[in-house]
Design a protein around this motif. Structure first.
Motif, PDB file in Angstrom:
ATOM      1  N   PHE A   8       0.857  -1.189   0.000  1.00 46.35           N
ATOM      2  CA  PHE A   8       0.000   0.000   0.000  1.00 46.35           C
ATOM      3  C   PHE A   8       0.887   1.231   0.000  1.00 46.35           C
ATOM      4  O   PHE A   8       1.936   1.265   0.661  1.00 46.35           O
ATOM      5  N   GLY A   9       0.473   2.226  -0.764  1.00 46.76           N
ATOM      6  CA  GLY A   9       1.204   3.487  -0.809  1.00 46.76           C
ATOM      7  C   GLY A   9       0.243   4.657  -0.918  1.00 46.76           C
ATOM      8  O   GLY A   9      -0.826   4.536  -1.516  1.00 46.76           O
ATOM      9  N   ARG A  10       0.628   5.780  -0.324  1.00 49.20           N
ATOM     10  CA  ARG A  10      -0.237   6.971  -0.341  1.00 49.20           C
ATOM     11  C   ARG A  10       0.635   8.209  -0.473  1.00 49.20           C
ATOM     12  O   ARG A  10       1.757   8.268   0.017  1.00 49.20           O
ATOM     13  N   SER A  11       0.062   9.207  -1.151  1.00 52.80           N
ATOM     14  CA  SER A  11       0.754  10.489  -1.296  1.00 52.80           C
ATOM     15  C   SER A  11      -0.271  11.621  -1.257  1.00 52.80           C
ATOM     16  O   SER A  11      -1.353  11.505  -1.839  1.00 52.80           O
ATOM     17  N   ASP A  12       0.087  12.699  -0.545  1.00 50.05           N
ATOM     18  CA  ASP A  12      -0.749  13.906  -0.490  1.00 50.05           C
ATOM     19  C   ASP A  12       0.083  15.072  -1.002  1.00 50.05           C
ATOM     20  O   ASP A  12       1.154  15.371  -0.448  1.00 50.05           O
ATOM     21  N   VAL A  13      -0.412  15.729  -2.046  1.00 46.50           N
ATOM     22  CA  VAL A  13       0.298  16.856  -2.648  1.00 46.50           C
ATOM     23  C   VAL A  13      -0.620  18.080  -2.628  1.00 46.50           C
ATOM     24  O   VAL A  13      -1.780  18.010  -3.066  1.00 46.50           O
ATOM     25  N   GLN A  14      -0.086  19.188  -2.124  1.00 50.98           N
ATOM     26  CA  GLN A  14      -0.842  20.437  -2.084  1.00 50.98           C
ATOM     27  C   GLN A  14      -0.087  21.498  -2.872  1.00 50.98           C
ATOM     28  O   GLN A  14       1.090  21.747  -2.609  1.00 50.98           O
ATOM     29  N   ARG A  15      -0.771  22.072  -3.829  1.00 51.31           N
ATOM     30  CA  ARG A  15      -0.192  23.134  -4.654  1.00 51.31           C
ATOM     31  C   ARG A  15      -1.217  24.252  -4.781  1.00 51.31           C
ATOM     32  O   ARG A  15      -2.243  24.099  -5.448  1.00 51.31           O
ATOM     33  N   THR A  21      -4.725  13.666  -3.570  1.00 54.04           N
ATOM     34  CA  THR A  21      -4.442  12.472  -2.766  1.00 54.04           C
ATOM     35  C   THR A  21      -4.458  11.255  -3.684  1.00 54.04           C
ATOM     36  O   THR A  21      -5.435  11.033  -4.398  1.00 54.04           O
ATOM     37  N   VAL A  22      -3.383  10.504  -3.646  1.00 51.92           N
ATOM     38  CA  VAL A  22      -3.284   9.274  -4.444  1.00 51.92           C
ATOM     39  C   VAL A  22      -3.040   8.105  -3.501  1.00 51.92           C
ATOM     40  O   VAL A  22      -2.147   8.158  -2.653  1.00 51.92           O
ATOM     41  N   GLU A  23      -3.855   7.068  -3.649  1.00 51.90           N
ATOM     42  CA  GLU A  23      -3.671   5.837  -2.889  1.00 51.90           C
ATOM     43  C   GLU A  23      -3.526   4.673  -3.864  1.00 51.90           C
ATOM     44  O   GLU A  23      -4.262   4.593  -4.846  1.00 51.90           O
ATOM     45  N   MET A  24      -2.582   3.793  -3.570  1.00 51.53           N
ATOM     46  CA  MET A  24      -2.356   2.617  -4.414  1.00 51.53           C
ATOM     47  C   MET A  24      -2.246   1.392  -3.518  1.00 51.53           C
ATOM     48  O   MET A  24      -1.597   1.440  -2.474  1.00 51.53           O
ATOM     49  N   LYS A  25      -2.873   0.315  -3.942  1.00 51.94           N
ATOM     50  CA  LYS A  25      -2.729  -0.946  -3.219  1.00 51.94           C
ATOM     51  C   LYS A  25      -2.587  -2.085  -4.226  1.00 51.94           C
ATOM     52  O   LYS A  25      -3.112  -2.010  -5.342  1.00 51.94           O
ATOM     53  N   LYS A  56       8.262  -0.219 -12.154  1.00 50.71           N
ATOM     54  CA  LYS A  56       8.524  -0.639 -10.774  1.00 50.71           C
ATOM     55  C   LYS A  56       7.998  -2.040 -10.467  1.00 50.71           C
ATOM     56  O   LYS A  56       8.630  -2.801  -9.729  1.00 50.71           O
ATOM     57  N   LEU A  57       6.817  -2.363 -11.003  1.00 52.79           N
ATOM     58  CA  LEU A  57       6.146  -3.608 -10.648  1.00 52.79           C
ATOM     59  C   LEU A  57       5.991  -4.493 -11.879  1.00 52.79           C
ATOM     60  O   LEU A  57       5.760  -4.000 -12.973  1.00 52.79           O
ATOM     61  N   LYS A  58       6.090  -5.795 -11.682  1.00 53.63           N
ATOM     62  CA  LYS A  58       5.958  -6.745 -12.785  1.00 53.63           C
ATOM     63  C   LYS A  58       4.740  -7.652 -12.632  1.00 53.63           C
ATOM     64  O   LYS A  58       4.236  -8.168 -13.627  1.00 53.63           O
ATOM     65  N   ARG A  59       4.288  -7.863 -11.418  1.00 52.37           N
ATOM     66  CA  ARG A  59       3.123  -8.729 -11.184  1.00 52.37           C
ATOM     67  C   ARG A  59       2.275  -8.144 -10.065  1.00 52.37           C
ATOM     68  O   ARG A  59       2.761  -7.404  -9.219  1.00 52.37           O
ATOM     69  N   GLY A  60       0.985  -8.513 -10.064  1.00 53.44           N
ATOM     70  CA  GLY A  60       0.073  -8.079  -9.011  1.00 53.44           C
ATOM     71  C   GLY A  60      -1.088  -7.270  -9.572  1.00 53.44           C
ATOM     72  O   GLY A  60      -0.980  -6.650 -10.627  1.00 53.44           O
ATOM     73  N   ARG A  61      -2.188  -7.311  -8.865  1.00 56.87           N
ATOM     74  CA  ARG A  61      -3.342  -6.476  -9.217  1.00 56.87           C
ATOM     75  C   ARG A  61      -3.166  -5.133  -8.525  1.00 56.87           C
ATOM     76  O   ARG A  61      -3.065  -5.061  -7.290  1.00 56.87           O
ATOM     77  N   VAL A  62      -3.128  -4.069  -9.308  1.00 54.54           N
ATOM     78  CA  VAL A  62      -2.896  -2.728  -8.789  1.00 54.54           C
ATOM     79  C   VAL A  62      -4.189  -1.917  -8.883  1.00 54.54           C
ATOM     80  O   VAL A  62      -4.819  -1.867  -9.937  1.00 54.54           O
ATOM     81  N   GLU A  63      -4.575  -1.303  -7.766  1.00 56.45           N
ATOM     82  CA  GLU A  63      -5.727  -0.402  -7.757  1.00 56.45           C
ATOM     83  C   GLU A  63      -5.245   0.986  -7.363  1.00 56.45           C
ATOM     84  O   GLU A  63      -4.613   1.160  -6.320  1.00 56.45           O
ATOM     85  N   LEU A  64      -5.556   1.965  -8.213  1.00 56.07           N
ATOM     86  CA  LEU A  64      -5.127   3.341  -7.979  1.00 56.07           C
ATOM     87  C   LEU A  64      -6.358   4.232  -7.793  1.00 56.07           C
ATOM     88  O   LEU A  64      -7.256   4.244  -8.636  1.00 56.07           O
ATOM     89  N   PHE A  65      -6.372   4.960  -6.664  1.00 57.59           N
ATOM     90  CA  PHE A  65      -7.476   5.872  -6.356  1.00 57.59           C
ATOM     91  C   PHE A  65      -6.943   7.304  -6.327  1.00 57.59           C
ATOM     92  O   PHE A  65      -5.911   7.570  -5.706  1.00 57.59           O
ATOM     93  N   LEU A  66      -7.643   8.195  -7.003  1.00 59.09           N
ATOM     94  CA  LEU A  66      -7.238   9.602  -7.021  1.00 59.09           C
ATOM     95  C   LEU A  66      -8.379  10.462  -6.502  1.00 59.09           C
ATOM     96  O   LEU A  66      -9.513  10.363  -6.983  1.00 59.09           O
ATOM     97  N   ASN A  67      -8.075  11.300  -5.523  1.00 63.18           N
ATOM     98  CA  ASN A  67      -9.042  12.269  -5.021  1.00 63.18           C
ATOM     99  C   ASN A  67      -8.463  13.667  -5.237  1.00 63.18           C
ATOM    100  O   ASN A  67      -7.324  13.952  -4.843  1.00 63.18           O
ATOM    101  N   PHE A  68      -9.252  14.513  -5.895  1.00 63.31           N
ATOM    102  CA  PHE A  68      -8.772  15.849  -6.247  1.00 63.31           C
ATOM    103  C   PHE A  68      -9.759  16.898  -5.757  1.00 63.31           C
ATOM    104  O   PHE A  68     -10.960  16.785  -5.961  1.00 63.31           O
ATOM    105  N   GLU A  69      -9.216  17.915  -5.103  1.00 67.14           N
ATOM    106  CA  GLU A  69     -10.024  19.060  -4.658  1.00 67.14           C
ATOM    107  C   GLU A  69      -9.338  20.330  -5.134  1.00 67.14           C
ATOM    108  O   GLU A  69      -8.127  20.484  -4.982  1.00 67.14           O
TER     109      GLU A  69
END
Length: 294
Positions: A8-15, A21-25, A56-69
């Motif tokens: 699982f990975g998450r990133s919050d960017v404010q500009r 907000t991006v979340e990946m699992k 970066k990745l070669k195998r696995g089911r990747v789900e990417l969620f993006l929330n934008f405000e």
């Protein structure tokens, strides 16, 4: 280096006026299977994000969620279908003449025409914002790196667990080698004792020794033990490689299980049966862990 397929990975960017907000699992999958949840206006980013993930990745089911405000991604504009509006006006004139002939003087308000959805509607137009797109890609990169590091940490735990199981298998393998050396002698004594009991020594000794040798050869497990040892060493070598190894480890595990099944079918005795059961138990634990290796 072993890498887990769970992470699982998450990133919050404010500009300025943007909050991203991006979340990946990721979970187990035979191949690299990527699923996006992006606003429609940002679906053009799927291709560069896919390339980024593939590096970066070669195998696995990747789900990417993006929330934008922040600023609107869609420009809304009020539109009128003037062709349809003109047709309605013509119909209105016809209806007015018809009503007057019947003695009615009903007047249709212009707002009645605009209340028809096909006449007056809102058109949505996506707004291309390159600065926003770059900020989103930066957030994806950060989330992906976080995910990757977690998969590496999980991979180290898996690797240590696999080494532990291999150590136990090698110890059992050494014990089986000792028992394998004793099998022929035990069989010879067992069959000679039974023959003496039944035939009272009245038999061709040379022929009996030949038959015993044939039976002993059928129960010989040295070849299977040698192949099992080779599989264990190959498994260890694969664990040290810095590349996706999950599928190869799965195949080696199947081969180890095949050899142990053959040993079980060829050899009798409670002690050997006990060790075979333990070997199968460790192989099953290895198989479960391997399912999560990239």
């Amino acid at each position: 280096m072993v890498q887990s397929m769970t992470g699982f990975g998450r990133s919050d960017v404010q500009r300025e006026n943007q909050n991203i907000t991006v979340e990946m699992k990721t979970v187990n999958h035979r191949f690299l299977d990527i699923h996006f949840r992006l606003p429609r206006a940002l679906q053009n980013l799927e291709e560069p994000i896919t390339k980024m993930i593939g590096q970066k990745l070669k195998r696995g089911r990747v789900e990417l969620f993006l929330n934008f405000e922040g600023e609107d991604l869609v420009k809304k504009q009020l539109k009128v279908d003037w062709v349809l509006f003109s047709q309605l006006l013509c119909l209105y004139d016809e209806a007015k003449s018809h009503l007057q002939e019947k003695g009615y003087n009903h007047v249709i308000d212009i707002k009645d025409l605009f209340s028809i959805p096909e006449i007056l509607y809102i058109e949505n137009k996506d707004i291309r914002n390159e600065a926003l797109e770059q900020n989103i890609l930066h957030a994806v990169s950060e989330a992906l790196q976080s995910l990757y590091e977690m998969r590496l940490r999980e991979g180290r735990f898996i690797q240590e667990d696999l080494y532990s199981h291999l150590d136990q298998m090698e110890a059992l393998h050494q014990q089986l080698l000792v028992f394998a050396e004793e099998i022929t002698e035990k069989l010879r004594k067992k069959y000679l004792q039974r023959l003496d009991e039944v035939l009272k020594g009245q038999y061709d000794e040379q022929r009996i020794y030949t038959e015993i040798a044939i039976l002993a050869e059928k129960s010989n497990i040295h070849e299977e033990l040698s192949r099992l040892n080779g599989h264990i060493h190959q498994f260890r070598e694969e664990l040290e490689k810095d590349e996706p190894i999950g599928r190869k480890l799965d195949f080696i595990t199947q081969e180890m299980n095949r050899e142990v099944n053959t040993i079980s079918s060829k050899s009798g005795g409670l002690e050997i049966t006990r060790m075979v059961i333990e070997l199968k138990s460790y192989i099953e634990k290895i198989r479960e862990q391997v399912q999560n290796v990239e």
